[in-house]
Design an enzyme around this catalytic site. Sequence first.
Site, mmCIF file in Angstrom:
data_model
loop_
_atom_site.group_PDB
_atom_site.id
_atom_site.type_symbol
_atom_site.label_atom_id
_atom_site.label_comp_id
_atom_site.label_asym_id
_atom_site.label_seq_id
_atom_site.Cartn_x
_atom_site.Cartn_y
_atom_site.Cartn_z
ATOM 1 C CG HIS A 135 -0.208 -0.045 2.532
ATOM 2 N ND1 HIS A 135 0.216 1.084 3.198
ATOM 3 C CD2 HIS A 135 0.176 -1.088 3.294
ATOM 4 C CE1 HIS A 135 0.813 0.742 4.320
ATOM 5 N NE2 HIS A 135 0.802 -0.572 4.402
ATOM 6 C CG ASP A 136 -0.409 4.220 1.285
ATOM 7 O OD1 ASP A 136 -1.288 4.917 0.760
ATOM 8 O OD2 ASP A 136 -0.620 3.515 2.293
ATOM 9 N N GLY A 153 5.129 -0.965 2.718
ATOM 10 C CA GLY A 153 4.282 0.194 2.491
ATOM 11 C C GLY A 153 5.052 1.497 2.399
#
Length: 279
Positions: A135-136, A153
């Site tokens: 994520h991200d 992340g």
Amino acid sequence: MPTAKHRPQPDNGVKAEIHATAIVDPAAQIGAGVSIGPYCIVGPHVKLGDGVRLTAHVVIDGRTSIGANTVIYPFASLGQQPQDLKYKGEPSTLEIGANNQIREYVTMNPGTEGGGMVTQVGDNCLFMVGAHVAHDCRIGNNVVLANNATLAGHVTVGSYVIVGGLSAVHQFVRIGDYAIIGGMSGVEKDVIPFGLVKGERAHLAGLNLVGLERRGFNRDDVRDLRGAYRMLFAPEGTLAERLDEMAAHYKEQSQVNRIVDFIRASSDRPLCQPKTEEE
């Protein structure tokens, strides 16, 4: 979901080819010339650009967009919920660019509220078997993640970066343009543009000279980068002092300025540096 063979086809002159065993939500946006192979699953918020090809057994869900002519191989899973206990179902996205090759068992997750709500992948990248983009993350263009390379992340990867097989990159690490990460490396610190990094707890081991040659950098650029590297990591003075000296000496050198700007940018991680004699 209804089977794909019952969903409307785009009225754009080039029909999508969707296998009868695929399950494609009627709300999904399917571009011209898309090919969706056997046993694929495509969720309602997915957007597939023109010419995208899902070979077989691909699962794409969430608010995921995939750019034109990207090819995705069996058992890849894109857009599933982030592996983050802080995620509370916010409508974050996964944005994948054009002309990518996403091989078997690759996983990519959308963003989270704590990271800007988006995971981004550029164009012309190769993700080999088992690679993971958490994520991200922000990934540039022409990036290669070799087999089972893993990004935690909030990792930022510049363009023309190669991450070797079985390597792992710590959350919030930044990897600059044209850097290379050796196989089986654990990268805990930021990697300067053009850097060569390797090791179980990775250290900077010089410049990516082979990569510079392959990408067509001229001799003057390579000479200046080597001089700047020696200046930056000389034993005398502090890193901040050496950086200022390097920036002043090479102020007209655009490639060296990439390194200067990278180091001066805000970061959550320390800078990956060469080993000292004590290490």
